[in-house]
Design a protein around this motif. Structure first.
Motif, PDB file in Angstrom:
ATOM      1  N   CYS A  14       0.351  -0.356  27.451  1.00  0.00           N
ATOM      2  CA  CYS A  14      -0.692  -0.478  28.029  1.00  0.00           C
ATOM      3  C   CYS A  14      -0.440   0.947  28.940  1.00  0.00           C
ATOM      4  CB  CYS A  14      -0.655  -1.585  29.276  1.00  0.00           C
ATOM      5  SG  CYS A  14      -2.643  -1.465  30.058  1.00  0.00           S
TER       6      CYS A  14
ATOM      7  N   ILE B 270      -2.707   2.237  31.169  1.00  0.00           N
ATOM      8  CA  ILE B 270      -2.917   2.067  32.429  1.00  0.00           C
ATOM      9  C   ILE B 270      -1.959   1.531  33.448  1.00  0.00           C
ATOM     10  CG2 ILE B 270      -4.054   0.898  34.237  1.00  0.00           C
ATOM     11  CD1 ILE B 270      -6.070   1.464  31.935  1.00  0.00           C
ATOM     12  N   CYS B 271      -1.034   0.284  32.908  1.00  0.00           N
ATOM     13  CA  CYS B 271       0.180  -0.760  33.840  1.00  0.00           C
ATOM     14  C   CYS B 271       1.710  -0.258  33.515  1.00  0.00           C
ATOM     15  CB  CYS B 271      -0.614  -1.934  33.821  1.00  0.00           C
ATOM     16  SG  CYS B 271       0.045  -2.892  32.655  1.00  0.00           S
ATOM     17  N   GLY B 272       1.598   0.243  32.357  1.00  0.00           N
ATOM     18  CA  GLY B 272       2.510   0.402  31.529  1.00  0.00           C
ATOM     19  C   GLY B 272       3.523  -0.930  30.993  1.00  0.00           C
ATOM     20  N   ASN B 273       3.111  -1.901  30.893  1.00  0.00           N
ATOM     21  CA  ASN B 273       2.963  -3.142  30.652  1.00  0.00           C
ATOM     22  C   ASN B 273       3.148  -3.050  28.953  1.00  0.00           C
ATOM     23  OD1 ASN B 273       3.308  -4.968  32.377  1.00  0.00           O
ATOM     24  ND2 ASN B 273       1.050  -6.192  31.795  1.00  0.00           N
TER      25      ASN B 273
ATOM     26  N   CYS C 130      -5.486  -5.058  27.377  1.00  0.00           N
ATOM     27  CA  CYS C 130      -3.966  -5.183  28.662  1.00  0.00           C
ATOM     28  C   CYS C 130      -4.809  -3.878  29.628  1.00  0.00           C
ATOM     29  CB  CYS C 130      -2.781  -4.592  29.337  1.00  0.00           C
ATOM     30  SG  CYS C 130      -2.074  -4.881  30.208  1.00  0.00           S
ATOM     31  N   CYS C 131      -5.604  -4.282  30.789  1.00  0.00           N
ATOM     32  CA  CYS C 131      -6.821  -4.056  32.173  1.00  0.00           C
ATOM     33  C   CYS C 131      -7.760  -3.018  31.166  1.00  0.00           C
ATOM     34  CB  CYS C 131      -5.579  -2.825  32.482  1.00  0.00           C
ATOM     35  SG  CYS C 131      -3.626  -2.782  33.401  1.00  0.00           S
TER      36      CYS C 131
END
Length: 160
Positions: free
Chosen positions: A10, A12-15, A29-30
Motif C-alpha cells: 500500500c 499510503i500506509c505501507g502495509n 488498502c486505504c
C-alpha cells in the motif's frame, strides 16, 4: 487476478502482503489498489540486495548481497524467503541483526546443526534459540527473496 507468492504494498500506509491463495479480486488498502512489487534481480550497486546462497559443508547460508546489507533502523532487510519445491521458509529480521540465516541439510550429519542446539541440557537449563532451520537435501531450493524497507523486493537463485 493475483498469483501465489506475489507481494503487494500500500503506497499510503505501507502495509505489505503476500498472496497465499490467489483470487480474482483486486487488492485494496486505504481505499486504493495495492501496488504489485515485482522482484528486482540486478543491483545497481552490484552487491547489497540480491540474495545469495552458499553451501558450507551441509549448511546452506542464505545471505543478502555479496557485501552485507546495512541493518540500521532507517535501512534494513525486513525478511528473507527461501522457496523450495515443497514450500516456503521465511525469516523476519530486525535492525541490528545479520541479513542472513542458515538452512541445515539433514543428509550431511547426524546432528541438526553445529550451533549446539542438539546438545543435551543439564540442570534444567533452557536451550538457547537456534537460528538454523533443518531441510531435506531433496528440497530443491528454487529461489530466494528478500525485502528491503527502502528498496523493495529482490530475488536470486540458489546455486548450491
Amino acid at each position: 487476478m493475483t498469483n501465489q507468492a506475489e507481494v503487494y504494498k500500500c503506497n499510503i500506509c505501507g502495509n505489505i502482503i503476500e498472496v497465499l491463495f490467489p483470487g480474482v479480486g483486486t487488492l485494496v488498502c486505504c481505499g486504493e489498489d495495492m501496488h504489485l512489487c515485482a522482484p528486482n534481480t540486478t543491483d545497481a550497486a552490484g552487491e547489497k540486495h540480491v540474495p545469495v546462497c552458499e553451501d558450507e559443508n551441509g549448511t546452506i547460508m542464505v545471505k543478502v548481497g555479496s557485501v552485507p546489507h546495512p541493518m540500521l533502523e532507517e535501512h534494513y532487510i525486513q525478511m528473507i524467503e527461501v522457496f523450495t519445491k515443497d514450500g516456503v521458509i521465511r525469516k523476519y529480521l530486525n535492525p541490528g541483526q545479520k541479513p542472513e540465516f542458515s538452512l541445515h541439510c539433514e543428509c550431511h550429519t547426524t546432528s541438526p546443526c553445529d550451533c549446539g542446539c542438539s546438545e543435551e541440557v543439564s540442570n534444567n537449563e533452557e536451550k538457547s534459540e537456534c537460528d538454523c532451520i533443518a531441510i531435506n537435501c531433496d528440497c530443491d531450493i528454487v529461489e530466494v527473496r528478500e525485502y528491503c524497507n527502502l528498496h523493495g523486493l529482490w530475488k536470486g537463485e540458489c546455486k548450491c
